[in-house]
Design a protein around this motif. Structure first.
Motif, PDB file in Angstrom:
ATOM      1  N   GLU A   1       0.829  -1.206   0.000  1.00  0.00           N
ATOM      2  CA  GLU A   1       0.000   0.000   0.000  1.00  0.00           C
ATOM      3  C   GLU A   1       0.864   1.257   0.000  1.00  0.00           C
ATOM      4  O   GLU A   1       0.581   2.227  -0.701  1.00  0.00           O
ATOM      5  CB  GLU A   1      -0.922  -0.013   1.222  1.00  0.00           C
ATOM      6  CG  GLU A   1      -2.098  -0.963   1.104  1.00  0.00           C
ATOM      7  CD  GLU A   1      -1.734  -2.388   1.477  1.00  0.00           C
ATOM      8  OE1 GLU A   1      -0.548  -2.641   1.778  1.00  0.00           O
ATOM      9  OE2 GLU A   1      -2.644  -3.238   1.460  1.00  0.00           O
TER      10      GLU A   1
ATOM     11  N   PHE B   1       1.959   4.711  -3.116  1.00  0.00           N
ATOM     12  CA  PHE B   1       1.955   6.163  -2.956  1.00  0.00           C
ATOM     13  C   PHE B   1       3.312   6.789  -3.257  1.00  0.00           C
ATOM     14  O   PHE B   1       3.513   7.983  -3.044  1.00  0.00           O
ATOM     15  CB  PHE B   1       1.524   6.537  -1.531  1.00  0.00           C
ATOM     16  CG  PHE B   1       0.034   6.503  -1.372  1.00  0.00           C
ATOM     17  CD1 PHE B   1      -0.593   5.344  -0.963  1.00  0.00           C
ATOM     18  CD2 PHE B   1      -0.735   7.613  -1.664  1.00  0.00           C
ATOM     19  CE1 PHE B   1      -1.968   5.295  -0.830  1.00  0.00           C
ATOM     20  CE2 PHE B   1      -2.110   7.571  -1.535  1.00  0.00           C
ATOM     21  CZ  PHE B   1      -2.733   6.401  -1.124  1.00  0.00           C
TER      22      PHE B   1
ATOM     23  N   PRO C   1      -0.783   9.170  -7.745  1.00  0.00           N
ATOM     24  CA  PRO C   1      -1.242   7.777  -7.801  1.00  0.00           C
ATOM     25  C   PRO C   1      -2.523   7.643  -8.600  1.00  0.00           C
ATOM     26  O   PRO C   1      -3.330   8.567  -8.687  1.00  0.00           O
ATOM     27  CB  PRO C   1      -1.472   7.439  -6.325  1.00  0.00           C
ATOM     28  CG  PRO C   1      -1.699   8.758  -5.662  1.00  0.00           C
ATOM     29  CD  PRO C   1      -0.850   9.733  -6.406  1.00  0.00           C
TER      30      PRO C   1
ATOM     31  N   PRO D   1      -6.125   7.039  -9.340  1.00  0.00           N
ATOM     32  CA  PRO D   1      -7.310   7.107  -8.465  1.00  0.00           C
ATOM     33  C   PRO D   1      -7.968   5.759  -8.251  1.00  0.00           C
ATOM     34  O   PRO D   1      -8.465   5.471  -7.164  1.00  0.00           O
ATOM     35  CB  PRO D   1      -8.238   8.067  -9.217  1.00  0.00           C
ATOM     36  CG  PRO D   1      -7.324   8.915 -10.044  1.00  0.00           C
ATOM     37  CD  PRO D   1      -6.199   8.001 -10.446  1.00  0.00           C
TER      38      PRO D   1
ATOM     39  N   THR E   1      -5.955   3.961  -5.687  1.00  0.00           N
ATOM     40  CA  THR E   1      -6.191   4.575  -4.383  1.00  0.00           C
ATOM     41  C   THR E   1      -7.505   4.100  -3.788  1.00  0.00           C
ATOM     42  O   THR E   1      -7.587   3.760  -2.599  1.00  0.00           O
ATOM     43  CB  THR E   1      -6.203   6.112  -4.508  1.00  0.00           C
ATOM     44  OG1 THR E   1      -4.949   6.555  -5.034  1.00  0.00           O
ATOM     45  CG2 THR E   1      -6.441   6.768  -3.157  1.00  0.00           C
ATOM     46  N   ARG E   2      -8.558   4.058  -4.613  1.00  0.00           N
ATOM     47  CA  ARG E   2      -9.858   3.596  -4.121  1.00  0.00           C
ATOM     48  C   ARG E   2      -9.790   2.139  -3.683  1.00  0.00           C
ATOM     49  O   ARG E   2     -10.349   1.759  -2.651  1.00  0.00           O
ATOM     50  CB  ARG E   2     -10.923   3.784  -5.196  1.00  0.00           C
ATOM     51  CG  ARG E   2     -11.352   5.232  -5.408  1.00  0.00           C
ATOM     52  CD  ARG E   2     -12.616   5.303  -6.253  1.00  0.00           C
ATOM     53  NE  ARG E   2     -12.417   4.775  -7.595  1.00  0.00           N
ATOM     54  CZ  ARG E   2     -11.988   5.514  -8.622  1.00  0.00           C
ATOM     55  NH1 ARG E   2     -11.726   6.795  -8.445  1.00  0.00           N
ATOM     56  NH2 ARG E   2     -11.847   4.969  -9.816  1.00  0.00           N
TER      57      ARG E   2
ATOM     58  N   ILE F   1      -7.176   0.465  -2.620  1.00  0.00           N
ATOM     59  CA  ILE F   1      -6.409   0.351  -1.384  1.00  0.00           C
ATOM     60  C   ILE F   1      -7.237   0.824  -0.195  1.00  0.00           C
ATOM     61  O   ILE F   1      -7.202   0.231   0.887  1.00  0.00           O
ATOM     62  CB  ILE F   1      -5.096   1.151  -1.491  1.00  0.00           C
ATOM     63  CG1 ILE F   1      -4.172   0.523  -2.529  1.00  0.00           C
ATOM     64  CG2 ILE F   1      -4.398   1.224  -0.141  1.00  0.00           C
ATOM     65  CD1 ILE F   1      -2.942   1.337  -2.827  1.00  0.00           C
ATOM     66  N   ALA F   2      -8.004   1.889  -0.388  1.00  0.00           N
ATOM     67  CA  ALA F   2      -8.851   2.391   0.698  1.00  0.00           C
ATOM     68  C   ALA F   2      -9.829   1.320   1.146  1.00  0.00           C
ATOM     69  O   ALA F   2     -10.024   1.085   2.349  1.00  0.00           O
ATOM     70  CB  ALA F   2      -9.596   3.645   0.236  1.00  0.00           C
TER      71      ALA F   2
ATOM     72  N   GLU G   1      -5.248  10.101   4.192  1.00  0.00           N
ATOM     73  CA  GLU G   1      -4.674   9.939   2.858  1.00  0.00           C
ATOM     74  C   GLU G   1      -5.522   9.014   1.991  1.00  0.00           C
ATOM     75  O   GLU G   1      -5.562   9.158   0.777  1.00  0.00           O
ATOM     76  CB  GLU G   1      -3.247   9.390   2.964  1.00  0.00           C
ATOM     77  CG  GLU G   1      -2.246  10.377   3.502  1.00  0.00           C
ATOM     78  CD  GLU G   1      -0.836   9.824   3.389  1.00  0.00           C
ATOM     79  OE1 GLU G   1      -0.510   9.285   2.312  1.00  0.00           O
ATOM     80  OE2 GLU G   1      -0.080   9.916   4.358  1.00  0.00           O
ATOM     81  N   LEU G   2      -6.180   8.069   2.625  1.00  0.00           N
ATOM     82  CA  LEU G   2      -6.971   7.106   1.866  1.00  0.00           C
ATOM     83  C   LEU G   2      -8.462   7.277   2.086  1.00  0.00           C
ATOM     84  O   LEU G   2      -9.217   7.512   1.167  1.00  0.00           O
ATOM     85  CB  LEU G   2      -6.565   5.683   2.275  1.00  0.00           C
ATOM     86  CG  LEU G   2      -5.192   5.200   1.836  1.00  0.00           C
ATOM     87  CD1 LEU G   2      -4.926   3.816   2.393  1.00  0.00           C
ATOM     88  CD2 LEU G   2      -5.085   5.179   0.321  1.00  0.00           C
TER      89      LEU G   2
ATOM     90  N   SER H   1     -12.741   8.572   0.029  1.00  0.00           N
ATOM     91  CA  SER H   1     -13.647   7.507  -0.401  1.00  0.00           C
ATOM     92  C   SER H   1     -15.076   8.011  -0.440  1.00  0.00           C
ATOM     93  O   SER H   1     -15.415   9.016   0.189  1.00  0.00           O
ATOM     94  CB  SER H   1     -13.540   6.318   0.569  1.00  0.00           C
ATOM     95  OG  SER H   1     -12.233   5.812   0.594  1.00  0.00           O
TER      96      SER H   1
END
Length: 210
Positions: A15, A19, A24, A26, A29-30, A32-33, A70-71, A75
């Motif tokens: 993860e 970054f 990154p 998107p 990122t979504r 990983i969130a 950050e994550l 969302s």
């Protein structure tokens, strides 16, 4: 399992590697969130260790919101990471100003003709210590007990707090218009958070919150 939680780490190596880029993807990122939110909730619940829950609940006290912001903050509001972000945000709000939160919550219980104060779970009257304890119980409910109930309690808390903020804003409209505007904005934001958390609770009951 409890040994895995020496500190309530939210991210693994992969993860963090995602970054390293200044921009990154998107979609990554979504993903990983969502992955970190699912992993955190499931691992803490599976651990069945109150000390693990204590450390995760107190995570922001030691590290602040920046790590999860950050994550999760980016969302969707009606997703698991979005719900976790809002609940952590509420807890930080309460801990930063328990006196002010307690004042608005108490006013909310006086002007609302709903069962929200009961659902939220705070005693009446609710002072600063009571709302601090309530914030801990709501967040702990995410990791133990019924997850949907925890979201419902958080939504109810927001509705009570919003009603109190709107009522106090009306009182101060003439004497302190800037403060009145600030409280009106706060009430609107809390109302939106309440709607999002209530929707998340319904999704959680259908086992479709992701």
């Amino acid at each position: 399992m409890a040994d895995d939680f020496h500190k309530p780490t939210l991210f693994g190596g992969r993860e963090f590697e995602a970054f390293e880029s200044s921009s990154p993807d998107p979609a990554v990122t979504r993903r990983i969130a969502h992955d970190t939110a699912r992993s955190l909730v499931s691992r803490v619940r599976d651990a069945g260790d109150p000390s693990v829950v204590d450390r995760v609940v107190g995570f922001t006290d030691e590290h602040g919101l920046e790590t999860i912001a950050e994550l999760w903050a980016m969302s969707g509001p009606r997703t698991l990471p979005g719900a976790l972000w809002r609940i952590y945000l509420l807890r930080v709000m309460i801990r930063q100003d328990p006196d002010g939160v307690a004042l608005l919550f108490q006013r909310g219980t006086e002007v609302l003709a709903t069962i929200d104060p009961i659902v939220a779970g705070a005693p009446t009257p609710a002072g600063p210590q009571e709302v601090l304890e309530l914030s801990d119980r709501i967040l702990r409910g995410v990791f133990e007990g019924d997850f949907a109930d925890a979201l419902e309690r958080a939504a109810a808390f927001c509705r009570v707090e919003a009603a109190g903020a709107a009522s106090v804003a009306d009182d101060q409209d003439a004497a302190a218009p800037e403060r009145s505007t600030e409280l009106t904005t706060r009430a609107a934001r809390l109302t939106t958070i309440a709607e999002d958390l209530a929707s998340c609770a319904r999704l959680a009951r259908d086992d479709s919150l992701d």
